[in-house]
Every structure is written in C-alpha cells, then in structure tokens.
Design an enzyme around this catalytic site. Structure first.
Site, PDB file in Angstrom:
ATOM      1  N   GLY A   6     116.599  23.548 -73.136  1.00 29.41           N
ATOM      2  CA  GLY A   6     117.226  22.996 -71.936  1.00 29.41           C
ATOM      3  C   GLY A   6     116.236  22.920 -70.780  1.00 29.41           C
ATOM      4  N   GLY A   9     116.839  20.641 -67.694  1.00 26.39           N
ATOM      5  CA  GLY A   9     118.081  20.834 -66.925  1.00 26.39           C
ATOM      6  C   GLY A   9     117.796  21.349 -65.523  1.00 26.39           C
ATOM      7  N   LEU A  11     118.214  24.346 -64.065  1.00 31.00           N
ATOM      8  CA  LEU A  11     117.428  25.594 -64.007  1.00 31.00           C
ATOM      9  C   LEU A  11     116.133  25.421 -64.800  1.00 31.00           C
ATOM     10  CD1 LEU A  11     117.045  28.625 -63.459  1.00 31.00           C
ATOM     11  CD2 LEU A  11     118.497  29.064 -65.460  1.00 31.00           C
ATOM     12  N   ASP A  32     113.864  20.064 -74.996  1.00 30.35           N
ATOM     13  CA  ASP A  32     115.192  19.604 -74.568  1.00 30.35           C
ATOM     14  C   ASP A  32     115.656  18.543 -75.555  1.00 30.35           C
ATOM     15  OD1 ASP A  32     116.544  19.786 -71.320  1.00 30.35           O
ATOM     16  OD2 ASP A  32     117.520  18.750 -72.998  1.00 30.35           O
ATOM     17  N   ILE A  33     116.924  18.174 -75.444  1.00 28.02           N
ATOM     18  CA  ILE A  33     117.510  17.232 -76.405  1.00 28.02           C
ATOM     19  C   ILE A  33     116.871  15.848 -76.260  1.00 28.02           C
ATOM     20  CG2 ILE A  33     119.387  16.500 -74.870  1.00 28.02           C
ATOM     21  CD1 ILE A  33     120.012  17.216 -78.544  1.00 28.02           C
ATOM     22  N   TYR A 139     133.781  26.595 -70.128  1.00 23.02           N
ATOM     23  CA  TYR A 139     132.440  27.082 -69.780  1.00 23.02           C
ATOM     24  C   TYR A 139     132.490  28.601 -69.559  1.00 23.02           C
ATOM     25  CZ  TYR A 139     128.333  27.659 -66.675  1.00 23.02           C
ATOM     26  OH  TYR A 139     127.171  28.071 -66.079  1.00 23.02           O
TER      27      TYR A 139
HETATM   28  C1  VAH Z   1     128.545  25.305 -62.562  1.00 23.51           C
HETATM   29  N1  VAH Z   1     126.410  25.627 -61.439  1.00 23.51           N
HETATM   30  O1  VAH Z   1     128.992  24.885 -61.521  1.00 23.51           O
HETATM   31  C2  VAH Z   1     127.245  26.095 -62.524  1.00 23.51           C
HETATM   32  C3  VAH Z   1     127.512  27.572 -62.307  1.00 23.51           C
HETATM   33  C4  VAH Z   1     128.789  29.270 -61.022  1.00 23.51           C
HETATM   34  C5  VAH Z   1     128.537  27.835 -61.220  1.00 23.51           C
HETATM   35  O2  VAH Z   1     127.845  28.184 -63.477  1.00 23.51           O
HETATM   36  O3  VAH Z   1     129.098  25.117 -63.609  1.00 23.51           O
END
Ligand code: VAH
Length: 314
Positions: A6, A9, A11, A32-33, A139
C-alpha cells in the site's frame, strides 16, 4: 530490507519517503496494486496484490525482506461502499502477511489499526486504551479483528508485529482518499484554489486527528523501540489533536480570509458520530516515549505552505 504494501496510499506515500531517508532508498521496496502516480520517489517498486500470497513470498525471497509495513487496505468510507471486498482485502491481506512472517521468521511487522475500532459505547472524550470495542463500520470490524490476529500471532508464534491506532491523518503528499476524516485534507486544497468547500460533516463534529509527519515519526519510533518495552500487542492508542470542521476552517481563514465553508453532512456523518472526539494515549507516551509535535495551527500552516507549491493557486 523493508517491504511496504500500500506504498502509494495516503500513509504509504509518506512513510516510504521517511523509511528511505532513514534506511537508504535501495533498502525499502515499495509495492502497491498499481504503479505510483504521485510521490513514491526513486527506489525499488513492485506491483503487488497482497491477496496474492505466492507473489508476496516471491518478492520477500527476491529482496531478502526482513521487516514489513503492511498498509494496503480500504479506509472507512470506501469499505462501507463495498463491504465484501473491504473485509476480504483488510483481513485477507493481513493474514497473508502474518502467515508469511511466521513461516519465514521475518523480523518486525507493522500494521496500522485505527480509532475506528471504537464504537458509540466507548467514552467519547479521552477514550482509554482498554474499553469496549464495538465498531459500526466494516473497516472498524476489520481493525478489531486484525488487532486480535496480531496479538494471537505474537503470543502463539512469536511474530513481532506492532500496531498503532491512528487518528484521522492529514498530509499533503496524496490526494484525499476514502477516509471519513479526509475532509481535513480536502479543505486545504479548496482553500488554496480559492473555492468554497462543501464539508460532508457537520460543523461541530469533533474527531481525533494527527499530522502525517507525527504519524510517520510515531511509526518509526515504535518499530525502533526495544521489544521488551512494547506491552501493548493489539494496538496502541495514538493521539495528536482534536478539532471540528468549524475550528479548522477558522484557522484556515487566518491564512485565506475570504474562504467559505458550507456544511452538508452525508452518510459519513454517522461514521464520524460513532467515533471518539479525543483519545488518551498514555501507554504510548509512557512505554516508548511518544510525543506529538504538530498542533492545529502548525498543521494548517505546513499544509498550506506545502500545497501552495503543488496546486496552482488561482
Ligand atoms: C478513515 N482516515 O477515515 C481513516 C481513519 C480514523 C480514521 O481510520 O477511514
């Protein structure tokens, strides 16, 4: 040698540069992909789908990788739009890396968790390291499960995997991605283009945030710490600043006086409302000396300075 997944991305694009400055560009293999559009700078790059276990092992063997920073994942808003793939990538990718790290006895593994592990039943202010983790996003679920897998592979197989619960990250080297906190990146781009900004969160939505430079430094500091000082093997709370869209808009207006923000909350408001307003990161500060540097004014100043060299200022 270090492998980053990644790497293109939000980060990854900043961490790649930092690790190359610390360890030498040829010692950091960025993957990365898809090929990089923006910042990955010079140094080895390989296309890699972290769900492709064979290709992952090939790259690890080819470059004699010892340490891995596994960043490839879907962020909160994107994962809510594709919950099957969000779970598959976030969990499948991590499990591949943990299994390979065990089989090849790799050194230190870094994996990012997030304040998204907390849900509406966690304390909103100064959320502690240990409290209920009942996330309301895919997530967040993938981050809670991922933390448990990291602790399992450490406890049972001795894999030295380390993790940080990042707040919303703000940086200038990549365009705003699929994060709920990415309004805090986009707002700077709009201000510099002399455009008004339609914020997808309500004006008083406080969220834990951190400047990218602080997040990158915390990551390197954690990975360089002596293993015996690392008592938290799920993931460390990490805190920088907390602010609302209205508060950051006010600071930006000190630099761009006629900047206007409209507030038009969308589906991401529910995600933001489920998260803490601020985080208690005492264990990180006590165990390995964490200390953030950038407050809100410094973040805005550094973002506008660096972005104004990148986006045409109308
Ligand atoms: C998001 N920037 O918004 C990320 C993070 C706490 C937020 O995990 O999904």
């Amino acid at each position: 040698k270090i492998l980053i997944t990644g790497a293109c991305g939000q980060l990854g694009s900043e961490l790649t540069g930092k690790l190359r400055s610390v360890y030498g560009k040829d010692n950091v293999i960025a993957t990365d992909i898809r090929p990089p559009e923006g910042e990955v700078g010079e140094g080895p790059f390989e296309e890699l789908d972290v769900l492709d276990r064979e290709r992952t092992e090939e790259i690890i063997d080819q470059y004699k990788i010892e340490h891995v920073y596994h960043l490839a994942a879907l962020l909160s808003a994107k994962a809510e739009q594709d919950i099957e793939f969000g779970w598959k990538l976030n969990m499948g990718g991590l499990l591949n890396i943990l299994k390979v790290a065990r089989e090849k006895s790799l050194g230190r593994i870094f994996w990012p968790s997030s304040i998204a592990v907390f849900g509406p039943d966690a304390p909103k202010q100064q959320t502690p390291q240990n409290t209920a983790l009942n996330p309301t996003t895919v997530y967040g679920i993938s981050k809670v499960a991922g933390e448990q897998w990291c602790a399992y592979f450490y406890r049972r197989f001795g894999v030295d995997v380390r993790s940080l619960r990042y707040p919303g990250l703000i940086g200038y080297k990549s365009m705003p991605g699929g994060g709920t906190t990415d309004y805090a990146v986009d707002i700077h781009h709009k201000a510099l283009k002399r455009q008004s900004y339609d914020c997808f969160l309500a004006r008083d939505t406080a969220l834990p945030m951190m400047y990218m430079a602080d997040a990158v430094n915390a990551t390197v500091q954690l990975m360089q710490a002596d293993g015996k000082d690392i008592e938290v093997r799920r993931s460390y709370n990490l805190s920088g600043v907390s602010f609302t869209p209205a508060e950051i808009a006010e600071v930006i207006k000190q630099h761009v006086p006629d900047f206007e923000v409209n507030y038009d909350p969308d589906y991401r408001q529910d995600i933001a409302d489920s998260w803490p307003d601020s985080i208690d990161d005492a264990p990180a500060r006590e165990q390995w000396g964490w200390q953030h540097q950038y407050d809100l004014e410094a973040i805005v100043e550094d973002m506008l300075d660096n972005l104004s060299e990148r986006v045409e200022v109308l």
